[in-house]
Design a protein around this motif. Structure first.
Motif, mmCIF file in Angstrom:
data_model
loop_
_atom_site.group_PDB
_atom_site.id
_atom_site.type_symbol
_atom_site.label_atom_id
_atom_site.label_comp_id
_atom_site.label_asym_id
_atom_site.label_seq_id
_atom_site.Cartn_x
_atom_site.Cartn_y
_atom_site.Cartn_z
ATOM 1 N N ALA A 60 0.825 -1.207 0.000
ATOM 2 C CA ALA A 60 0.000 0.000 0.000
ATOM 3 C C ALA A 60 0.861 1.259 0.000
ATOM 4 C CB ALA A 60 -0.930 -0.003 1.208
ATOM 5 N N GLY A 61 1.938 1.254 0.784
ATOM 6 C CA GLY A 61 2.806 2.421 0.854
ATOM 7 C C GLY A 61 3.471 2.741 -0.472
ATOM 8 N N ILE A 62 3.934 1.710 -1.186
ATOM 9 C CA ILE A 62 4.610 1.911 -2.469
ATOM 10 C C ILE A 62 3.605 2.194 -3.585
ATOM 11 C CG2 ILE A 62 6.129 0.893 -4.195
ATOM 12 C CD1 ILE A 62 7.458 1.558 -1.515
ATOM 13 N N ALA A 63 2.550 1.376 -3.644
ATOM 14 C CA ALA A 63 1.577 1.525 -4.724
ATOM 15 C C ALA A 63 0.876 2.882 -4.668
ATOM 16 C CB ALA A 63 0.553 0.395 -4.672
ATOM 17 N N SER A 64 0.538 3.347 -3.467
ATOM 18 C CA SER A 64 -0.158 4.630 -3.353
ATOM 19 C C SER A 64 0.727 5.773 -3.844
ATOM 20 C CB SER A 64 -0.601 4.870 -1.904
ATOM 21 O OG SER A 64 0.508 4.996 -1.028
ATOM 22 N N TYR A 65 2.017 5.718 -3.509
ATOM 23 C CA TYR A 65 2.953 6.761 -3.941
ATOM 24 C C TYR A 65 3.052 6.793 -5.471
ATOM 25 C CZ TYR A 65 7.195 9.669 -3.733
ATOM 26 O OH TYR A 65 8.110 10.683 -3.872
ATOM 27 N N LEU A 66 3.257 5.615 -6.074
ATOM 28 C CA LEU A 66 3.415 5.552 -7.522
ATOM 29 C C LEU A 66 2.110 5.876 -8.237
ATOM 30 C CD1 LEU A 66 5.675 2.376 -7.825
ATOM 31 C CD2 LEU A 66 6.366 4.782 -7.839
ATOM 32 N N TRP A 67 0.985 5.502 -7.651
ATOM 33 C CA TRP A 67 -0.319 5.823 -8.241
ATOM 34 C C TRP A 67 -0.544 7.335 -8.227
ATOM 35 C CZ3 TRP A 67 -5.635 3.854 -5.970
ATOM 36 C CH2 TRP A 67 -6.668 4.170 -6.875
ATOM 37 N N GLU A 68 -0.248 7.970 -7.091
ATOM 38 C CA GLU A 68 -0.408 9.421 -7.034
ATOM 39 C C GLU A 68 0.503 10.119 -8.038
ATOM 40 O OE1 GLU A 68 0.094 13.253 -3.986
ATOM 41 O OE2 GLU A 68 0.184 11.210 -3.164
ATOM 42 N N LEU A 69 1.728 9.626 -8.157
ATOM 43 C CA LEU A 69 2.703 10.261 -9.048
ATOM 44 C C LEU A 69 2.336 10.109 -10.519
ATOM 45 C CD1 LEU A 69 5.434 11.710 -9.385
ATOM 46 C CD2 LEU A 69 6.518 9.450 -9.360
ATOM 47 N N TYR A 70 1.940 8.891 -10.923
ATOM 48 C CA TYR A 70 1.743 8.605 -12.335
ATOM 49 C C TYR A 70 0.282 8.572 -12.784
ATOM 50 C CZ TYR A 70 6.689 7.382 -12.345
ATOM 51 O OH TYR A 70 8.051 7.426 -12.241
ATOM 52 N N GLY A 71 -0.657 8.547 -11.854
ATOM 53 C CA GLY A 71 -2.067 8.560 -12.213
ATOM 54 C C GLY A 71 -2.447 7.426 -13.146
ATOM 55 N N GLU A 72 -3.115 7.761 -14.249
ATOM 56 C CA GLU A 72 -3.588 6.755 -15.204
ATOM 57 C C GLU A 72 -2.437 5.992 -15.851
ATOM 58 O OE1 GLU A 72 -6.053 8.672 -18.061
ATOM 59 O OE2 GLU A 72 -7.446 9.502 -16.580
ATOM 60 N N GLN A 73 -1.240 6.561 -15.839
ATOM 61 C CA GLN A 73 -0.077 5.927 -16.461
ATOM 62 C C GLN A 73 0.706 5.062 -15.481
ATOM 63 O OE1 GLN A 73 0.128 6.328 -19.772
ATOM 64 N NE2 GLN A 73 -1.721 7.568 -19.474
ATOM 65 N N ARG A 74 0.116 4.794 -14.329
ATOM 66 C CA ARG A 74 0.820 3.991 -13.324
ATOM 67 C C ARG A 74 1.206 2.627 -13.899
ATOM 68 N NH1 ARG A 74 -2.025 -0.225 -11.737
ATOM 69 N NH2 ARG A 74 -4.313 -0.218 -11.751
ATOM 70 N N PRO A 75 2.272 2.011 -13.343
ATOM 71 C CA PRO A 75 2.627 0.655 -13.778
ATOM 72 C C PRO A 75 1.625 -0.368 -13.259
ATOM 73 C CG PRO A 75 3.999 1.336 -11.935
ATOM 74 C CD PRO A 75 3.192 2.540 -12.332
ATOM 75 N N SER A 76 1.724 -1.581 -13.750
ATOM 76 C CA SER A 76 0.904 -2.679 -13.237
ATOM 77 C C SER A 76 1.487 -3.152 -11.910
ATOM 78 C CB SER A 76 0.877 -3.843 -14.228
ATOM 79 O OG SER A 76 0.218 -3.468 -15.419
ATOM 80 N N PHE A 77 0.624 -3.394 -10.937
ATOM 81 C CA PHE A 77 1.053 -3.871 -9.624
ATOM 82 C C PHE A 77 0.649 -5.333 -9.452
ATOM 83 C CE2 PHE A 77 0.190 0.744 -8.626
ATOM 84 C CZ PHE A 77 1.536 1.117 -8.563
ATOM 85 N N ILE A 78 1.618 -6.160 -9.018
ATOM 86 C CA ILE A 78 1.367 -7.566 -8.733
ATOM 87 C C ILE A 78 1.818 -7.833 -7.300
ATOM 88 C CG2 ILE A 78 1.823 -9.969 -9.370
ATOM 89 C CD1 ILE A 78 2.718 -7.276 -11.852
ATOM 90 N N VAL A 79 0.928 -8.291 -6.445
ATOM 91 C CA VAL A 79 1.251 -8.583 -5.046
ATOM 92 C C VAL A 79 1.443 -10.091 -4.890
ATOM 93 C CG1 VAL A 79 0.320 -8.663 -2.707
ATOM 94 C CG2 VAL A 79 0.184 -6.552 -4.041
ATOM 95 N N VAL A 80 2.535 -10.472 -4.218
ATOM 96 C CA VAL A 80 2.912 -11.880 -4.077
ATOM 97 C C VAL A 80 3.007 -12.238 -2.600
ATOM 98 C CG1 VAL A 80 4.573 -13.643 -4.761
ATOM 99 C CG2 VAL A 80 4.285 -11.602 -6.184
ATOM 100 N N GLU A 81 2.474 -13.409 -2.227
ATOM 101 C CA GLU A 81 2.503 -13.862 -0.828
ATOM 102 C C GLU A 81 2.606 -15.380 -0.774
ATOM 103 O OE1 GLU A 81 -1.170 -12.505 0.900
ATOM 104 O OE2 GLU A 81 -2.326 -13.248 -0.801
ATOM 105 N N PRO A 82 2.972 -15.960 0.383
ATOM 106 C CA PRO A 82 3.039 -17.420 0.512
ATOM 107 C C PRO A 82 1.660 -18.037 0.342
ATOM 108 C CG PRO A 82 4.165 -16.321 2.341
ATOM 109 C CD PRO A 82 3.387 -15.273 1.627
#
Length: 408
Positions: A242-264
């Motif tokens: 959430a901390g990283i994705a929110s920052y990049l989303w605010e910065l890049y808006g509609e042009q944000r990269p794709s986010f993939i979350v990985v867990e065990p």
């Protein structure tokens, strides 16, 4: 296993989310942390791994190496101290404490009777203990049955009082809350629950420092397209993501990269949240080698940010993590050897699994044009376990890293 998130949007960062976490607040946190003696003042390196990229058939792989963040060994050193500072500022407004002065220990006499407590799998508790020691307040850390003695000793080294319970991580969270209620202590946790969101929000906000450094080190500055097309993020309760994705989303808006979350796969609380459409619990044992990600319940606050922007959620097996640890440690002619702990490599393990299945790669958009960002969140925070899993000590890998850098 991988699931697409039907709720993911590509739009301007919503005002409602910005009122909770923003680049402005992240930058304020970063300024405060810049003077903390226990952090690397130069930040952490962003490495390109061209040989690994070629092997996986993508254009570029960038790895943010958080093992170099501080002697604490992980990205958690960015969250706990900020949450502690903001808590003290709120609770003692009449004292007019100065944030950098707090972390420098200038007010320890006034805070000697102030006590904070938290449950942890290791890294958050160690960071909180170190921050409390710097500030001069008391710290109590609750550990569950699966936290190793090696990690306990690392936390206790910073003066924290250790409380052991026999249950799992989620039960340790409940135990910490009960102890705080009984004794008048303050919980400084990195996961939220009903009625408890402000401090976890501050923890997540601290992680914005990491995002800011990535932007500065890459070609994707303000007003430009991102230097990466895909960002793989660790799961856990969801705070880092959430901390990283929110920052990049605010910065890049509609042009944000794709986010993939990985867990065990046995700690799949975010994967299950994607299925349920709300913060949910894991379906497995929550007993994973990836200790920092062995969380049974998603943070509702983190999910508020993840639900509208994470494009895919996926699970991996413990063996996948071990293989990724070994690959990063090995390095190559063009790839620097890296010390990455069990939880640090979830993103790489997820990428490898996706590439190995052409159908998944096509679905996620991983192809020869993909530029992938990975966050290596920790070093060898349990050195004995690291050496056992990798077949080489962290010191040995670092020695090879030094030699590689000298010849590069």
């Amino acid at each position: 296993m991988l699931i697409g998130n039907l709720n993911a949007k590509r739009e301007t960062y919503p005002a409602g989310l910005k009122s909770l976490m923003s680049i402005e607040k992240a930058n304020e946190s970063r300024a405060w942390l810049s003077q903390w003696s226990r952090l690397n003042s130069e930040g952490t390196p962003l490495y390109s791994l061209p040989d690994l990229a070629a092997a996986l058939g993508v254009a570029e792989i960038l790895v943010k190496d958080e093992s170099a963040r501080s002697v604490l060994g992980s990205f958690k050193a960015l969250g706990a101290p900020i949450a502690l500072v903001r808590l003290i500022l709120r609770e003692f407004p009449e004292q007019r404490f100065e944030p950098r002065g707090l972390l420098a220990g200038e007010y320890r006499a006034a805070l000697a009777d102030f006590t904070v407590i938290s449950a942890t799998d290791g890294n958050h508790g160690r960071a909180l203990a170190a921050a409390a020691q710097s500030v001069g307040c008391r710290c109590v850390i609750v550990l569950h049955a699966n936290v190793s003695a090696e990690r306990e000793e690392a936390i206790a080294a910073y003066g924290a009082e250790i409380v052991r319970i026999t249950g799992n991580y989620d039960e340790s969270v409940e135990a910490a809350a009960a102890l705080a209620e009984r004794n008048g202590w303050w919980v400084v946790s990195d996961t939220s629950y009903e009625g408890y969101e402000e401090i976890p929000r501050d923890v997540m906000q601290g992680y914005g420092t990491l995002a800011a450094e990535i932007i500065e080190a890459s070609a994707g500055g303000q007003g430009r397209d991102p230097a990466f097309t895909h960002v793989f993020l660790q799961g856990g309760v969801g705070g880092l993501a959430a901390g990283i994705a929110s920052y990049l989303w605010e910065l890049y808006g509609e042009q944000r990269p794709s986010f993939i979350v990985v867990e065990p796969e046995q700690a799949d609380c975010l994967y299950q949240s994607a299925i349920a459409g709300k913060a949910a619990r894991a379906t497995g044992s929550v007993d994973s080698l990836m200790a920092g990600l062995a969380c049974g319940e998603a943070s509702p606050l983190a999910w508020t940010f993840l639900q509208p922007c994470v494009d895919f959620f996926m699970t991996i097996q413990d063996d996948d993590a071990v293989a990724a640890m070994r690959r990063l440690a090995a390095g190559s002619e063009r790839d620097v050897p890296l010390v990455a702990g069990e939880s640090a490599v979830a993103g790489l393990a997820g990428l490898v699994n996706i590439v190995a299945t052409g159908r998944l790669a096509s679905r996620v958009g991983i192809d020869a044009r993909a530029r992938v960002l990975l966050i290596s969140t920790e070093g060898a925070t349990a050195p004995g376990l690291y050496a056992k899993l990798v077949g080489e000590s962290a010191d040995s890998v670092l020695s090879r890293q030094k030699a590689w850098s000298a010849s590069a």
